[in-house]
Write an enzyme that holds these catalytic residues in place. Structure first.
Site, short mmCIF file in Angstrom:
data_model
loop_
_atom_site.label_atom_id
_atom_site.label_comp_id
_atom_site.label_asym_id
_atom_site.label_seq_id
_atom_site.Cartn_x
_atom_site.Cartn_y
_atom_site.Cartn_z
N ASN A 121 36.92 8.52 -17.86
CA ASN A 121 36.07 8.23 -18.81
C ASN A 121 36.65 7.31 -19.91
O ASN A 121 36.21 6.55 -20.39
CB ASN A 121 35.20 9.32 -19.50
CG ASN A 121 33.94 9.72 -18.62
OD1 ASN A 121 33.11 8.84 -18.39
ND2 ASN A 121 34.21 10.64 -17.67
N MET A 178 38.79 20.13 -21.46
CA MET A 178 38.49 21.31 -21.03
C MET A 178 38.63 22.59 -21.75
O MET A 178 38.92 23.61 -21.40
CB MET A 178 39.28 21.82 -19.47
CG MET A 178 39.12 20.68 -18.29
SD MET A 178 37.09 20.40 -18.06
CE MET A 178 36.82 21.89 -17.17
N HIS A 221 28.88 15.24 -20.45
CA HIS A 221 28.61 16.26 -19.71
C HIS A 221 28.01 15.96 -18.20
O HIS A 221 26.99 15.27 -18.29
CB HIS A 221 27.71 17.57 -20.46
CG HIS A 221 27.49 18.72 -19.50
ND1 HIS A 221 28.45 19.57 -19.51
CD2 HIS A 221 26.53 19.13 -18.47
CE1 HIS A 221 27.99 20.58 -18.56
NE2 HIS A 221 26.83 20.29 -18.17
C1 GRF Z 1 33.66 14.28 -16.13
O1 GRF Z 1 32.94 14.69 -14.81
C2 GRF Z 1 32.88 14.78 -17.28
O2 GRF Z 1 31.82 14.81 -17.36
C3 GRF Z 1 33.52 16.13 -17.42
O3 GRF Z 1 34.60 16.04 -16.75
C4 GRF Z 1 35.03 15.10 -16.04
C5 GRF Z 1 36.17 14.26 -16.56
O4 GRF Z 1 36.45 13.25 -15.50
N1 GRF Z 1 33.43 16.70 -18.67
P1 GRF Z 1 37.47 12.34 -16.43
O5 GRF Z 1 38.75 12.95 -16.74
O6 GRF Z 1 37.04 11.25 -17.30
O7 GRF Z 1 37.83 11.47 -15.12
#
Ligand code: GRF
Length: 259
Positions: free
Chosen positions: A18, A127, A146
């Site tokens: 992301n 996290m 989320h």
């Molecule tokens: C994503 O699915 C987000 O919605 C969740 O954790 C994941 C993170 O993926 N909170 P990334 O680290 O952005 O690849």
């Protein structure tokens, strides 16, 4: 002249796909912003490496190294924090220990972010829960993505929970962070179908594709002042997106998730 672009801090714990989507949207000009800093509770997070590759400053505050007891006086008011938080329940002593450690970690994070003066802090696969100690440094300026259609399936396994429940649609949500876990006001959501022969991997792939479209677009709306925060009759914050491209965006994104 001062740089008019939105200054974004992105917090990651892992892969950072992301974060990558946000960086790409900034670089591609779809999002009038720049990632001013990428921060993590995990020095090994691949997301930090992604940031470095784009010349973005990084900050690692290793949660595992955060002491359970502060070396000096607490840099926050424990009574106030404990009254305001909505993350933990249970015996008072245990609760204060968890809260205290988290807030100590947050204190370091806030100090590390300060020089970058972010306009908004984006959690992207971060996290750690955040307490009111961190949130008070950025009131209504912390967002999260989320992997479920909130308020369904809060917590750490949105795709797994959606899939195992037998839902025929799943969703992704960008929301402001409040003192609860995944309870803050929704800014925008997208949905995707789950077909009878789908595996959890199929579901994750479809959902993540939508996440990568949604987060940069929400930030673009925010940067343009098109995210309006109001109150419902009970006084709860509610968000309305007032963007001319809202409907087209939702239509195209949802259609892209159909097979
Ligand atoms: C994503 O699915 C987000 O919605 C969740 O954790 C994941 C993170 O993926 N909170 P990334 O680290 O952005 O690849």
């Amino acid at each position: 002249m001062a740089d008019p672009r939105l200054k974004i801090a992105v917090l990651v714990s892992g892969s950072g796909s992301n974060l990558q989507a946000v960086i790409d949207a900034c670089e591609g000009g779809e999002l009038p912003g720049r990632v001013a800093v990428a921060a993590s509770d995990n020095p090994e997070a691949y997301g930090l490496e992604r940031a470095r590759r784009h010349g973005i400053p990084t900050l690692a505050v290793d949660y595992k190294k955060t002491p359970e007891e502060p070396p000096g006086p607490l840099p926050f008011d424990m009574e106030k924090l404990s009254a305001e938080q909505r993350l933990f329940t249970g015996p008072e002593e245990e609760l204060r220990r968890r809260l205290g450690r988290l807030a100590l970690f947050e204190e370091e994070l806030v100090r590390g972010l300060e020089p970058h003066a972010p306009d908004v802090v984006c959690l992207a696969g971060f996290m750690r829960l955040l307490t009111p100690h961190f949130l008070s440094a950025y009131p209504m300026r912390v967002m999260n993505i989320h992997p479920a259609l909130l308020p369904a399936f809060p917590g750490t396994d949105g795709y797994g929970d959606t899939f195992r429940y037998g839902c025929s649609f799943g969703g992704v949500t960008v929301h402001f962070v409040d003192p609860g876990e995944d309870t803050g006001p929704v800014i925008a959501q997208l949905v995707y179908p789950i077909y009878p022969d789908d595996t959890l991997e199929d579901v994750k792939k479809r959902g993540l594709g939508l996440e990568h479209r949604l987060y940069p677009r929400v930030l673009a709306w925010y940067a343009r002042g098109q995210v309006e925060v109001g109150k419902d009759p009970e006084g709860r914050a509610v968000v309305r997106v007032a963007a001319p491209d809202y409907e087209d965006f939702v239509r195209d994104a949802v259609l892209s998730a159909l097979r």
